[in-house]
Motif scaffolding. Structure first.
Motif, PDB file in Angstrom:
ATOM      1  N   GLY A  51      56.089  92.668  21.484  1.00  0.00           N
ATOM      2  CA  GLY A  51      55.200  91.558  21.155  1.00  0.00           C
ATOM      3  C   GLY A  51      54.668  91.555  19.742  1.00  0.00           C
ATOM      4  N   ASP A  52      54.654  92.720  19.085  1.00  0.00           N
ATOM      5  CA  ASP A  52      54.110  92.785  17.728  1.00  0.00           C
ATOM      6  C   ASP A  52      55.189  92.813  16.647  1.00  0.00           C
ATOM      7  OD1 ASP A  52      55.086  95.295  18.254  1.00  0.00           O
ATOM      8  OD2 ASP A  52      53.306  96.386  17.580  1.00  0.00           O
ATOM      9  N   ILE A  53      56.445  92.579  17.000  1.00  0.00           N
ATOM     10  CA  ILE A  53      57.508  92.536  16.001  1.00  0.00           C
ATOM     11  C   ILE A  53      57.407  91.215  15.239  1.00  0.00           C
ATOM     12  CG2 ILE A  53      60.001  92.416  15.618  1.00  0.00           C
ATOM     13  CD1 ILE A  53      60.382  94.304  17.951  1.00  0.00           C
ATOM     14  N   ASN A 159      49.811  95.357  36.917  1.00  0.00           N
ATOM     15  CA  ASN A 159      48.659  95.657  36.048  1.00  0.00           C
ATOM     16  C   ASN A 159      49.070  95.683  34.583  1.00  0.00           C
ATOM     17  OD1 ASN A 159      46.887  95.829  38.218  1.00  0.00           O
ATOM     18  ND2 ASN A 159      47.152  98.030  38.453  1.00  0.00           N
ATOM     19  N   PHE A 160      50.249  96.215  34.316  1.00  0.00           N
ATOM     20  CA  PHE A 160      50.730  96.235  32.941  1.00  0.00           C
ATOM     21  C   PHE A 160      50.988  94.812  32.437  1.00  0.00           C
ATOM     22  CE2 PHE A 160      54.222  96.122  29.896  1.00  0.00           C
ATOM     23  CZ  PHE A 160      53.740  96.963  28.907  1.00  0.00           C
ATOM     24  N   THR A 165      50.820  91.416  26.250  1.00  0.00           N
ATOM     25  CA  THR A 165      51.289  90.115  25.772  1.00  0.00           C
ATOM     26  C   THR A 165      52.613  90.293  25.038  1.00  0.00           C
ATOM     27  OG1 THR A 165      49.001  89.344  25.475  1.00  0.00           O
ATOM     28  CG2 THR A 165      50.725  88.105  24.336  1.00  0.00           C
ATOM     29  N   GLY A 166      53.575  89.472  25.367  1.00  0.00           N
ATOM     30  CA  GLY A 166      54.832  89.469  24.647  1.00  0.00           C
ATOM     31  C   GLY A 166      55.795  90.580  25.010  1.00  0.00           C
ATOM     32  N   THR A 232      58.897  85.173  27.946  1.00  0.00           N
ATOM     33  CA  THR A 232      57.503  85.441  27.559  1.00  0.00           C
ATOM     34  C   THR A 232      56.714  84.177  27.252  1.00  0.00           C
ATOM     35  OG1 THR A 232      58.033  85.645  25.201  1.00  0.00           O
ATOM     36  CG2 THR A 232      58.214  87.654  26.558  1.00  0.00           C
ATOM     37  N   LEU A 233      57.269  83.018  27.550  1.00  0.00           N
ATOM     38  CA  LEU A 233      56.627  81.739  27.220  1.00  0.00           C
ATOM     39  C   LEU A 233      56.230  81.706  25.754  1.00  0.00           C
ATOM     40  CD1 LEU A 233      54.435  81.080  30.401  1.00  0.00           C
ATOM     41  CD2 LEU A 233      56.736  80.259  29.881  1.00  0.00           C
ATOM     42  N   GLY A 234      57.232  81.936  24.920  1.00  0.00           N
ATOM     43  CA  GLY A 234      57.010  81.893  23.483  1.00  0.00           C
ATOM     44  C   GLY A 234      56.111  82.996  22.963  1.00  0.00           C
TER      45      GLY A 234
END
Length: 400
Positions: A51-53, A159-160, A165-166, A232-234
């Motif tokens: 998600g942070d790429i 839970n994860f 996000t992402g 991931t819905l964008g």
């Protein structure tokens, strides 16, 4: 020494040595429960690996091209020596001789030292989850021996997903026993029934339906068409790509892949949608040569639209040549503690990663030679390059 004494010595000393060796073998080698490894990396430093790429949403890579760390037998982390056998193995030779070999059974049933929550925090995204259904309707996670209720693992996944996000998860459910007259629909229904904060894994499926068997002209999205933004819905949520892979030889009824369940359409069949050869050996050098052969096969055009899984792990087998290693390396986790860094350090590793982006391992959070940190760094660098290459040439990505 008299001639008689010499004869007696020649006869009984070897017998005594053999007796001692057998005593050690049966009382220590086959009974010892120590897996000879630590608990691995547990710092939780890899909750976010995709998600942070930078640029990943714009690049929107295909799921089959994204590199991931895989966990073989994540369902095994809580197996115990002398514990109950899963139903598919309960009538086998290992179960019958377990009182004599329970330490050995345990050491070759346990493939992960940490629970699923921990493995997720250590970057594992593709997970093999073996499970079985019992006559009382309960579902258990297992790996030869029973481990934990399947609900426990699904809840950790939920839970994860709720807290990240992402991220993209690929849980692969492998039922080794579906119950009498059971079908995969029963498993799918159960998975949908397990909820955390009102959500099930199906609430994190963001594709309309899967082309389950990867067949031309069939309904549903093919796995080679699925992209990061679809799952991931964008990049605004985390999502799952659901997989299953029943072992037909262990089902007591005719194999039925898709019954009439409401959720069958969301599960991709692993065998039809992934190239994932299992090498079934226990020699590190031999395994790496087999991995190299698999990577060359995986590079063929026929697999480019499938998941490509590098199964690096060793396995208990009956090859005489592997017997010494199975004793010396002691357990699957001990072997992985030695073998995983060797795989990563092999000069062919980058080529393997390009051909088979999912690196599937035992003891996935192994910290020997900083394995877990280094494999995550390798995977992150690979995915960052993938994103940048797509951004530089979007048309090439569309033709991948």
């Amino acid at each position: 020494m008299t001639k008689k004494a010499k004869i007696l010595t020649a006869v009984f000393v070897p017998i005594g040595v053999i007796a001692i060796a057998l005593t050690v073998f049966f009382s220590v080698v086959l009974q010892a429960k120590n897996i000879r490894a630590d608990s691995g990396s547990t710092d939780g430093g890899y909750d976010c690996v995709l998600g942070d790429i930078e640029g990943i949403v714009t690049a929107n890579p295909r799921i089959v091209d994204i590199a991931m760390l895989g966990g073989h037998g994540v369902s095994s982390y809580n197996v115990k020596a002398g514990g109950a056998f899963g139903l598919s193995d309960a009538g086998g030779a290992m179960a019958k001789f377990d009182p004599l070999i329970k330490g050995f059974t345990f050491r070759f049933a346990k493939t992960q030292a940490a629970d699923v929550k921990t493995l997720l925090g250590q970057g594992v995204r593709y997970m093999q989850i073996k499970c079985s259904r019992y006559s009382d309707g309960t579902w258990w996670a297992e790996h030869v021996l029973l481990s934990v209720p399947l609900e426990t693992i699904i809840t950790d996944l939920l839970n994860f997903l709720a807290s990240s996000t992402g991220e993209v998860l690929l849980p692969m459910f492998e039922p080794v026993y579906l119950g009498e007259n059971g079908t995969l629909s029963d498993l799918h229904d159960y998975i949908a029934s397990v909820k955390a904060d009102g959500k099930s894994l199906l609430d994190y499926v963001h594709y309309e339906a899967a082309n389950v068997m990867n067949v031309d002209g069939a309904e549903g999205v093919r796995i080679g068409e699925l992209r990061y933004n679809d799952v991931t819905l964008g990049g605004t949520q985390s999502g799952v790509v659901l997989l299953d892979s029943p072992d037909e030889s262990k089902l007591d009824t005719e194999y039925i892949h898709s019954g009439h369940g409401d959720y069958d359409k969301y599960f991709f069949d692993e065998d039809a949608n992934a190239y994932h050869p299992w090498h079934h050996r226990f020699d590190s050098d031999l395994l790496m040569d087999m991995i190299d052969g698999a990577s060359k096969e995986a590079s063929k055009a026929q697999y480019k639209d499938m998941l490509r899984v590098n199964q690096t792990q060793g396995a208990f087998n009956t090859h005489f040549a592997d017997f010494g290693d199975m004793i010396i390396r002691w357990s699957l986790i001990d072997f992985a503690n030695y073998h995983n860094p060797r795989v990563l350090d092999d000069p062919r590793f980058d080529a393997w990663l390009a051909a088979m982006p999912i690196v599937h391992t035992d003891f996935s959070n192994c910290k020997n030679k900083d394995f877990n940190a280094r494999i995550n760094a390798k995977i992150k660098a690979y995915n960052s390059r993938l994103v940048q290459e797509i951004l530089l040439d979007p048309a090439a990505a569309d033709l991948a």
